[in-house]
Design a protein around this motif. Structure first.
Motif, PDB file in Angstrom:
ATOM      1  N   UNK A   1     103.280  77.671 -84.024  1.00 48.24           N
ATOM      2  CA  UNK A   1     102.893  77.409 -85.404  1.00 48.24           C
ATOM      3  C   UNK A   1     103.956  77.840 -86.395  1.00 48.24           C
ATOM      4  N   UNK A   2     103.763  77.414 -87.661  1.00 44.74           N
ATOM      5  CA  UNK A   2     104.677  77.718 -88.752  1.00 44.74           C
ATOM      6  C   UNK A   2     103.851  78.217 -89.945  1.00 44.74           C
ATOM      7  N   UNK A   3     104.392  79.165 -90.692  1.00 46.72           N
ATOM      8  CA  UNK A   3     103.706  79.666 -91.886  1.00 46.72           C
ATOM      9  C   UNK A   3     104.707  80.340 -92.813  1.00 46.72           C
ATOM     10  N   UNK A   4     104.228  80.697 -93.985  1.00 50.77           N
ATOM     11  CA  UNK A   4     105.036  81.402 -94.977  1.00 50.77           C
ATOM     12  C   UNK A   4     104.472  82.804 -95.156  1.00 50.77           C
TER      13      UNK A   4
ATOM     14  N   UNK B   1     108.858  80.440 -93.321  1.00 49.65           N
ATOM     15  CA  UNK B   1     109.799  81.498 -92.928  1.00 49.65           C
ATOM     16  C   UNK B   1     109.373  82.217 -91.649  1.00 49.65           C
ATOM     17  N   UNK B   2     108.352  81.690 -90.965  1.00 49.91           N
ATOM     18  CA  UNK B   2     107.865  82.352 -89.765  1.00 49.91           C
ATOM     19  C   UNK B   2     107.402  81.315 -88.738  1.00 49.91           C
TER      20      UNK B   2
ATOM     21  N   UNK C   1      96.018  81.216 -93.968  1.00 52.69           N
ATOM     22  CA  UNK C   1      95.228  80.228 -94.695  1.00 52.69           C
ATOM     23  C   UNK C   1      96.035  78.977 -95.041  1.00 52.69           C
ATOM     24  N   UNK C   2      97.336  78.977 -94.730  1.00 52.30           N
ATOM     25  CA  UNK C   2      98.167  77.817 -95.063  1.00 52.30           C
ATOM     26  C   UNK C   2      99.230  77.639 -93.975  1.00 52.30           C
TER      27      UNK C   2
ATOM     28  N   UNK D   1     115.877  87.629 -93.873  1.00 51.89           N
ATOM     29  CA  UNK D   1     114.748  86.703 -93.922  1.00 51.89           C
ATOM     30  C   UNK D   1     115.105  85.509 -94.785  1.00 51.89           C
ATOM     31  N   UNK D   2     114.812  84.318 -94.273  1.00 53.93           N
ATOM     32  CA  UNK D   2     115.135  83.090 -94.992  1.00 53.93           C
ATOM     33  C   UNK D   2     113.993  82.084 -94.847  1.00 53.93           C
ATOM     34  N   UNK D   3     113.875  81.184 -95.820  1.00 52.01           N
ATOM     35  CA  UNK D   3     113.020  80.012 -95.677  1.00 52.01           C
ATOM     36  C   UNK D   3     113.803  78.954 -94.912  1.00 52.01           C
TER      37      UNK D   3
END
Length: 495
Positions: free
Chosen positions: A416-419, A470-471, A428-429, A383-385
């Protein structure tokens, strides 16, 4: 002679018909079946109704060493308990069939005492273990959300009290604070409502603050006195009065609500422990299961301290800046960096192209019956940012079969993109891109400019402004509903 022959043929036909009917009757199996109902006047008395088929006699064993041969017996038990009732149905030919079912006999006054005490009993969220979660069903109660614990993230929920009085009244005390529940006070996509994914938080429980995302006054959810009914035999708890709730306010009788209702029903189960009792409140919907645990202490010293400072969630991942990034869904290994597939919707790689079984394999995208519908992709093997500075667009090929029912399913695609690694509630972000309606029964390439998202939790933010993403998620068919559907995807590409 002609009449005689006709008569003989008629007799032969009648005999054949009778033999055929006799044979048919003989072949009908004996099937034991029954239902029961506990008397509202006497909880020890149970009326059994026989629904057996092709039976000539019956034998009942009521699980307390008593029996009956009546067809629809009424039986009175000597004490509360769980009894296994067995009906044996016997056919005219001697064949038998059995059905057994557990009958639970509960003293309603005893059960009521567990809920209310002799006069009143106060409950609050259990501070040990997971006090609340959500999943698809009871076998996977945290499949959608791992749950709430006493870790400082929502302390106001652990302070609120719910008191049940013996006289049938029910008192909620918000203790001066309320929780800004997701989908109620923010992120409501209904027309005229606030779609912003603002963080959930505790806020002062005042009437002026109790306005939901659609501008509706929801102050009836604040502290108040209501009424309740408790059916001990079924475990059903009914709260009556505008604004009565338990668990979280948005949990209604049949599904999620965004404003106060006049009645809420849930199932409760109370277990006794030394010094405290635990009440499990269950909201069971078609595609969601919400278990909430409350506690009432007879020994107050057993209650753990309330944690008010939330810990830092997760960890910061190492960063990558790929020049090639995406997944073709042709196989489990046909990806560049973006190879881990998870989420509510399921992408099965290596499936036949719906337009040509001999063509390159594609991914089958299946929505399951839940409001949480996205398929999630993350980097593999580690897993990476992801820094997206080398890319300007993201695209994916999508095939929408006409065999799906497109109401409430939409014909749109969202990327979409999220952390996930450091944001406990990643939704929520987020940053996302939404297509127009797509054509059916043909492959369509959907392309988005990364610097022009359709929505961002922080206004104006793009993936280029984030260092924690990261997602990547895909949603097909829209959100806010649990409709299922099957679609196909290929060539998720960043360029």
């Amino acid at each position: 002679m002609k009449n005689l022959l006709n008569t003989r043929w008629l007799l032969l036909a009648a005999t054949t018909l009778l033999l055929s009917c006799d044979k048919e009757d003989e072949e009908k199996p004996t099937i034991a079946s029954f239902q029961f109902e506990v008397s509202a006047e006497d909880f020890l008395t149970v009326q059994f109704t026989n629904f057996s088929q092709n039976a000539a006699s019956y034998s009942w064993a009521f699980g307390d060493e008593t029996t009956s041969t009546e067809e629809d017996p009424s039986h009175t038990y000597a004490a509360a308990g769980v009894y296994t009732v067995t009906l044996t149905a016997t056919g005219a030919d001697g064949s038998t069939s059995q059905k057994s079912e557990e009958v639970t006999i509960t003293d309603p006054n005893e059960a009521l005492t567990l809920l209310t005490g002799l006069e009143s009993k106060t409950w609050k969220l259990f501070r040990e273990g997971t006090s609340m979660s959500v999943g698809p069903d009871a076998s996977n109660p945290a499949g959608y959300w791992s749950g709430l614990t006493n870790n400082g993230t929502r302390p106001c929920l652990y302070l609120q009290t719910f008191t049940f009085n013996r006289d049938g009244s029910y008192v909620f005390d918000d203790q001066g604070s309320f929780w800004a529940e997701y989908g109620v006070f923010n992120n409501n996509a209904a027309p005229g409502c606030d779609v912003n994914n603002t963080p959930e938080s505790c806020f002062d429980a005042t009437a002026e603050n109790m306005v939901n995302a659609c501008g509706t006054d929801v102050s009836a959810w604040l502290s108040g006195t209501h009424s309740y009914e408790y059916n001990a035999s079924t475990g059903e708890l009914t709260l009556s009065g505008t604004g009565a709730w338990i668990g979280i306010p948005k949990l209604g009788t049949s599904g999620i609500v965004t404003e106060p209702t006049n009645e809420v029903k849930a199932k409760i189960t109370i277990t006794e422990n030394e010094g405290y009792d635990v009440m499990l409140v269950e909201f069971i919907y078609a595609a969601e299961y919400w278990p909430i645990y409350y506690v009432s202490y007879s020994d107050a010293s057993l209650e753990p301290e309330l944690v008010t400072d939330a810990p830092v969630f997760g960890e910061d991942l190492a960063d990558i800046t790929p020049t090639v990034f995406g997944h073709t869904f042709e196989s489990a290994t046909s990806f560049d960096e973006l190879g881990l597939i998870a989420g509510g919707s399921i992408i099965t790689v290596g499936q036949d192209d719906p337009t040509d079984a001999n063509a390159t394999k594609v991914g089958m995208f299946e929505r399951i019956a839940t409001d949480y519908q996205e398929a999630q992709l993350r980097t593999s093997p580690d897993l990476k940012d992801v820094n997206f500075s080398n890319f300007t667009t993201v695209s994916v090929d999508v095939y929408l079969p006409s065999t799906n029912t497109y109401d409430p399913l939409t014909k749109k695609v969202i990327i979409g993109f999220a952390d996930q690694s450091q944001t406990e509630q990643w939704w929520t972000n987020l940053i996302q891109y939404e297509s127009e309606e797509l054509a059916l029964d043909t492959w369509v390439t959907v392309t988005f400019q990364l610097d022009a998202p359709s929505f961002s939790s922080t206004a104006g933010q793009t993936p280029f402004d984030r260092t924690d993403l990261d997602m990547v998620f895909l949603q097909i068919g829209g959100g806010g509903h649990s409709a299922t559907g099957t679609f196909y995807v290929r060539n998720l590409v960043f360029e």
